[in-house]
Design a protein around this motif. Structure first.
Motif, PDB file in Angstrom:
ATOM      1  N   ILE A  29       0.815  -1.222   0.000  1.00  0.00           N
ATOM      2  CA  ILE A  29       0.000   0.000   0.000  1.00  0.00           C
ATOM      3  C   ILE A  29       0.850   1.274   0.000  1.00  0.00           C
ATOM      4  CG2 ILE A  29      -1.795   1.280   1.214  1.00  0.00           C
ATOM      5  CD1 ILE A  29      -2.965  -1.341   2.097  1.00  0.00           C
ATOM      6  N   PRO A  30       1.910   1.389   0.823  1.00  0.00           N
ATOM      7  CA  PRO A  30       2.765   2.571   0.692  1.00  0.00           C
ATOM      8  C   PRO A  30       3.388   2.704  -0.693  1.00  0.00           C
ATOM      9  CG  PRO A  30       3.165   1.509   2.795  1.00  0.00           C
ATOM     10  CD  PRO A  30       2.282   0.577   2.016  1.00  0.00           C
ATOM     11  N   LEU A  31       3.687   1.576  -1.340  1.00  0.00           N
ATOM     12  CA  LEU A  31       4.197   1.626  -2.715  1.00  0.00           C
ATOM     13  C   LEU A  31       3.172   2.258  -3.642  1.00  0.00           C
ATOM     14  CD1 LEU A  31       6.286   0.829  -4.896  1.00  0.00           C
ATOM     15  CD2 LEU A  31       5.181  -1.411  -5.002  1.00  0.00           C
ATOM     16  N   VAL A  32       1.923   1.854  -3.497  1.00  0.00           N
ATOM     17  CA  VAL A  32       0.845   2.424  -4.318  1.00  0.00           C
ATOM     18  C   VAL A  32       0.662   3.911  -4.004  1.00  0.00           C
ATOM     19  CG1 VAL A  32      -1.631   2.356  -4.769  1.00  0.00           C
ATOM     20  CG2 VAL A  32      -0.345   0.235  -4.583  1.00  0.00           C
ATOM     21  N   THR A  33       0.693   4.277  -2.728  1.00  0.00           N
ATOM     22  CA  THR A  33       0.515   5.679  -2.332  1.00  0.00           C
ATOM     23  C   THR A  33       1.583   6.568  -2.957  1.00  0.00           C
ATOM     24  OG1 THR A  33      -0.421   4.957  -0.216  1.00  0.00           O
ATOM     25  CG2 THR A  33       0.301   7.253  -0.370  1.00  0.00           C
ATOM     26  N   GLY A  34       2.830   6.127  -2.872  1.00  0.00           N
ATOM     27  CA  GLY A  34       3.915   6.891  -3.483  1.00  0.00           C
ATOM     28  C   GLY A  34       3.735   7.037  -4.981  1.00  0.00           C
ATOM     29  N   CYS A  35       3.318   5.961  -5.628  1.00  0.00           N
ATOM     30  CA  CYS A  35       3.090   6.011  -7.083  1.00  0.00           C
ATOM     31  C   CYS A  35       1.981   6.991  -7.438  1.00  0.00           C
ATOM     32  CB  CYS A  35       2.743   4.618  -7.602  1.00  0.00           C
ATOM     33  SG  CYS A  35       4.115   3.449  -7.624  1.00  0.00           S
ATOM     34  N   TYR A  36       0.889   6.971  -6.664  1.00  0.00           N
ATOM     35  CA  TYR A  36      -0.248   7.856  -6.956  1.00  0.00           C
ATOM     36  C   TYR A  36       0.128   9.335  -6.810  1.00  0.00           C
ATOM     37  CZ  TYR A  36      -3.780   4.150  -7.261  1.00  0.00           C
ATOM     38  OH  TYR A  36      -4.536   3.091  -7.648  1.00  0.00           O
ATOM     39  N   ILE A  37       0.840   9.664  -5.749  1.00  0.00           N
ATOM     40  CA  ILE A  37       1.238  11.060  -5.548  1.00  0.00           C
ATOM     41  C   ILE A  37       2.162  11.511  -6.670  1.00  0.00           C
ATOM     42  CG2 ILE A  37       2.519  12.629  -4.039  1.00  0.00           C
ATOM     43  CD1 ILE A  37       1.511  10.949  -1.663  1.00  0.00           C
ATOM     44  N   LEU A  38       3.151  10.688  -7.007  1.00  0.00           N
ATOM     45  CA  LEU A  38       4.097  11.048  -8.068  1.00  0.00           C
ATOM     46  C   LEU A  38       3.419  11.123  -9.426  1.00  0.00           C
ATOM     47  CD1 LEU A  38       7.236   8.989  -6.973  1.00  0.00           C
ATOM     48  CD2 LEU A  38       6.916  11.467  -6.852  1.00  0.00           C
ATOM     49  N   MET A  39       2.427  10.253  -9.670  1.00  0.00           N
ATOM     50  CA  MET A  39       1.701  10.323 -10.950  1.00  0.00           C
ATOM     51  C   MET A  39       0.907  11.614 -11.047  1.00  0.00           C
ATOM     52  SD  MET A  39       0.446   6.411 -11.668  1.00  0.00           S
ATOM     53  CE  MET A  39      -0.215   6.786 -13.300  1.00  0.00           C
ATOM     54  N   ASN A  40       0.283  12.034  -9.962  1.00  0.00           N
ATOM     55  CA  ASN A  40      -0.449  13.304  -9.987  1.00  0.00           C
ATOM     56  C   ASN A  40       0.497  14.479 -10.169  1.00  0.00           C
ATOM     57  OD1 ASN A  40      -3.583  13.272  -9.220  1.00  0.00           O
ATOM     58  ND2 ASN A  40      -2.610  11.499  -8.261  1.00  0.00           N
ATOM     59  N   VAL A  41       1.664  14.424  -9.533  1.00  0.00           N
ATOM     60  CA  VAL A  41       2.672  15.464  -9.742  1.00  0.00           C
ATOM     61  C   VAL A  41       3.069  15.503 -11.219  1.00  0.00           C
ATOM     62  CG1 VAL A  41       5.067  16.111  -9.260  1.00  0.00           C
ATOM     63  CG2 VAL A  41       3.550  15.449  -7.386  1.00  0.00           C
ATOM     64  N   SER A  42       3.235  14.335 -11.822  1.00  0.00           N
ATOM     65  CA  SER A  42       3.601  14.261 -13.241  1.00  0.00           C
ATOM     66  C   SER A  42       2.529  14.885 -14.121  1.00  0.00           C
ATOM     67  CB  SER A  42       3.837  12.799 -13.642  1.00  0.00           C
ATOM     68  OG  SER A  42       4.910  12.237 -12.928  1.00  0.00           O
ATOM     69  N   TYR A  43       1.257  14.589 -13.819  1.00  0.00           N
ATOM     70  CA  TYR A  43       0.164  15.176 -14.597  1.00  0.00           C
ATOM     71  C   TYR A  43       0.224  16.697 -14.554  1.00  0.00           C
ATOM     72  CZ  TYR A  43      -2.079  10.532 -14.587  1.00  0.00           C
ATOM     73  OH  TYR A  43      -2.365   9.204 -14.753  1.00  0.00           O
ATOM     74  N   PHE A  44       0.498  17.259 -13.361  1.00  0.00           N
ATOM     75  CA  PHE A  44       0.487  18.710 -13.205  1.00  0.00           C
ATOM     76  C   PHE A  44       1.729  19.381 -13.791  1.00  0.00           C
ATOM     77  CE2 PHE A  44      -2.504  17.735  -9.623  1.00  0.00           C
ATOM     78  CZ  PHE A  44      -3.596  18.370 -10.177  1.00  0.00           C
ATOM     79  N   THR A  45       2.753  18.627 -14.145  1.00  0.00           N
ATOM     80  CA  THR A  45       3.908  19.239 -14.810  1.00  0.00           C
ATOM     81  C   THR A  45       3.594  19.641 -16.244  1.00  0.00           C
ATOM     82  OG1 THR A  45       4.778  17.078 -15.480  1.00  0.00           O
ATOM     83  CG2 THR A  45       5.585  18.000 -13.395  1.00  0.00           C
ATOM     84  N   VAL A  46       2.590  18.999 -16.851  1.00  0.00           N
ATOM     85  CA  VAL A  46       2.267  19.314 -18.255  1.00  0.00           C
ATOM     86  C   VAL A  46       0.856  19.866 -18.432  1.00  0.00           C
ATOM     87  CG1 VAL A  46       3.866  17.605 -19.173  1.00  0.00           C
ATOM     88  CG2 VAL A  46       1.509  16.933 -18.711  1.00  0.00           C
ATOM     89  N   MET A  47       0.042  19.843 -17.377  1.00  0.00           N
ATOM     90  CA  MET A  47      -1.333  20.331 -17.475  1.00  0.00           C
ATOM     91  C   MET A  47      -1.650  21.258 -16.308  1.00  0.00           C
ATOM     92  SD  MET A  47      -3.569  16.964 -18.600  1.00  0.00           S
ATOM     93  CE  MET A  47      -2.503  15.734 -17.816  1.00  0.00           C
ATOM     94  N   THR A  48      -2.329  22.340 -16.602  1.00  0.00           N
ATOM     95  CA  THR A  48      -2.873  23.177 -15.533  1.00  0.00           C
ATOM     96  C   THR A  48      -4.097  22.478 -14.955  1.00  0.00           C
ATOM     97  OG1 THR A  48      -4.361  24.377 -17.014  1.00  0.00           O
ATOM     98  CG2 THR A  48      -2.117  25.254 -16.739  1.00  0.00           C
ATOM     99  N   ALA A  49      -4.583  23.003 -13.848  1.00  0.00           N
ATOM    100  CA  ALA A  49      -5.778  22.413 -13.244  1.00  0.00           C
ATOM    101  C   ALA A  49      -6.960  22.457 -14.206  1.00  0.00           C
ATOM    102  CB  ALA A  49      -6.127  23.151 -11.949  1.00  0.00           C
ATOM    103  N   THR A  50      -7.094  23.560 -14.932  1.00  0.00           N
ATOM    104  CA  THR A  50      -8.197  23.698 -15.895  1.00  0.00           C
ATOM    105  C   THR A  50      -8.053  22.690 -17.027  1.00  0.00           C
ATOM    106  OG1 THR A  50      -8.378  26.059 -15.394  1.00  0.00           O
ATOM    107  CG2 THR A  50      -9.391  25.281 -17.441  1.00  0.00           C
TER     108      THR A  50
END
Length: 487
Positions: free
Chosen positions: A260-281
């Motif tokens: 579960i901590p492995l999944v949690t770390g992956c989810y946070i980093l994936m969301n960070v990755s999404y926001f590097t190329v996309m704004t919230a809008t």
């Protein structure tokens, strides 16, 4: 006299805590790695590719969105630790079912098996398979939405394939799970590494003023948790196959602590990755967040994103089917469902009738094909029973003190998770009341009618219906009661 009393007490404990239930013949095929793969493979499915937009739409800011993802992972870990105590205290397959049986008796346990059989598990299976079919069909319908008929047929085909694999062999189902877990981790790693590279290159503008426009209402927070926890669902799946896990006292908590901590770390980093190329809008306007990310970062190799997302969802569906069939199996073994559902295939030594029945119910769910309503039904019912089960852990600390507890979590953890579960059940009703929640409760309570007819009173006319059906299915499917299955 004292020695006789001590021996009797030990025998009573063994009747509950026996790793090999006397009527169970499921094979111990699963080690630590397979346990971790089941947790990771079941959690990382369609959720991380669908939920980011829903979480962000409720919080309306990047910072709180990331906090929600971390909080959801923390709640899932705390819940899983509570389940680890339950799973090593009562080492029977079936997840919440045997825990509710020991804590509160047969009626809550039956209502859980009833709700899981007809609402929680098949709706989850159907949602994941519908998500799989949407990602698979999307590349063939560029610029438009795929026809609903195509999506439903692909989802039905996925259910048929996964059900067949798990009914044929425990080892084959485990092998398929391991392979797809490895495949899905490829796309997770690709997205994370790409995002970190972009972050290192200075793409941080979307993280500036990341708390502006935050919604702080309890309703919005509750709905954000709902969507985030949908992506984490599966944190308790290993408890469904305790009887097939080698050395569960060691491997169950280790698989949880690692997975579960492995999944949690992956989810946070994936969301960070999404926001590097996309704004919230831009993220809110995206039809498929991972595909948009792939188009902007991985082109011309962006086709790998929908392909590996399909691998991710099919792996999650396989893990769900692999574990949920055991719930139906245990309920049948305890006499709370048709007896034939507790039978084992003579040739394959798998709970084939339970798995096939589960696949049929899931196929029925894809007919309406409304993913959003299915998610609402699923989340409401699931967290109602998650909370009740963990509350049962608190109750058994006082009522079943004699049970051995190889793992014992601090008492404040199950109390906290119980209170959070109450909040999660009530939040959507308070923020967006709908008739669907009432219908869900009424459907769950309707299980009481079947309980008193077929289980408690066992009316003669009801048995006349169920017994011939059991005999016919037994001959047709070549299955026998577990205790009669060959070694």
């Amino acid at each position: 006299m004292e020695e006789t009393s001590l021996r009797k007490r030990r025998e009573d404990e063994k009747s509950i805590q026996s790793i090999e239930h006397k009527t169970t013949n499921l094979q111990k095929e699963l080690g630590l790695f397979s346990g971790i793969c089941i947790i990771v493979g079941t959690i990382i499915g369609s959720g991380i590719f669908i939920s980011p937009k829903s979480v962000l739409s409720n919080m309306e800011a990047v910072g709180p969105c990331l906090i929600i993802w971390a909080a959801c992972g923390t709640l899932a870990t705390l819940g899983a630790l509570c389940f680890a105590e339950l799973g090593t205290m009562i080492t029977k397959s079936g997840g919440e079912y045997p825990y509710l049986m020991e804590a509160f008796g047969p009626i809550p346990a039956f209502l859980f098996s009833w709700t899981s059989l007809f609402v929680i598990k098949p709706s989850s299976f159907a949602i994941i398979c519908l998500s799989f079919s949407e990602y698979v069909s999307a590349p063939f319908y560029s610029g438009c939405n795929p026809p609903q008929v195509v999506i439903k047929l692909l989802a039905a085909a996925a259910i048929l394939l996964i059900t067949t694999v798990n009914a044929l062999s425990v080892r084959l189902g485990s092998y398929v799970q391991n392979v797809f877990t490895a495949a899905k981790m490829v796309i997770v790693v690709v997205i994370i590494i790409s995002g970190l590279v972009l972050l290192a290159q200075g793409n941080t503008r979307n993280f500036e003023n990341s708390f502006e426009g935050t919604k702080l209402s309890l309703g919005a927070i509750g709905l954000a948790f709902y969507n985030g926890l949908w992506a984490y669902d599966g944190w308790n799946q290993l408890n469904y196959i305790t009887e097939e896990l080698r050395n569960p006292f060691r491997n169950l908590p280790l698989a949880i602590i690692i997975g579960i901590p492995l999944v949690t770390g992956c989810y946070i980093l994936m969301n960070v990755s999404y926001f590097t190329v996309m704004t919230a809008t831009e993220l809110l306007q995206s039809q498929a967040v991972a595909v948009t990310f792939g188009d902007r970062v991985l082109y011309p190799a962006s086709w790998v994103v929908p392909l590996f997302v399909a691998f991710s969802t099919i792996g999650a569906a396989n893990g769900t089917c692999f574990t949920a069939g055991r719930l139906v199996y245990v309920a049948g073994r305890e006499g709370h469902m048709l007896k034939v559902l507790s039978y084992v295939s003579v040739k394959r030594l798998t709970p084939a009738p339970a798995i096939i029945f589960y696949g049929i119910i899931a196929t029925i769910y894809i007919i309406p094909g409304d993913i959003n309503s299915l998610v609402n039904y699923f989340s409401f019912a699931a967290w109602l029973f998650y909370g009740l089960t963990i509350f049962g852990l608190v109750v058994m600390r006082f009522t079943r003190k004699e049970l051995k507890r190889p793992i014992k979590v601090p008492i404040f953890i199950p109390i906290l998770v119980t209170l959070l579960s109450v909040f999660l059940v009530l939040a959507p009703i308070i923020s967006q009341p709908a008739w669907e929640y009432l219908y869900c409760v009424l459907f769950m309570l309707s299980g009481l009618i079947f309980y008193f007819l077929f289980v408690y009173y066992k009316f003669g006319w009801a048995q006349k219906i169920s017994n011939p059906l059991t005999m016919h299915l037994q001959m047709l499917m070549e299955v026998v009661p577990a205790e009669q299955a060959p070694e």
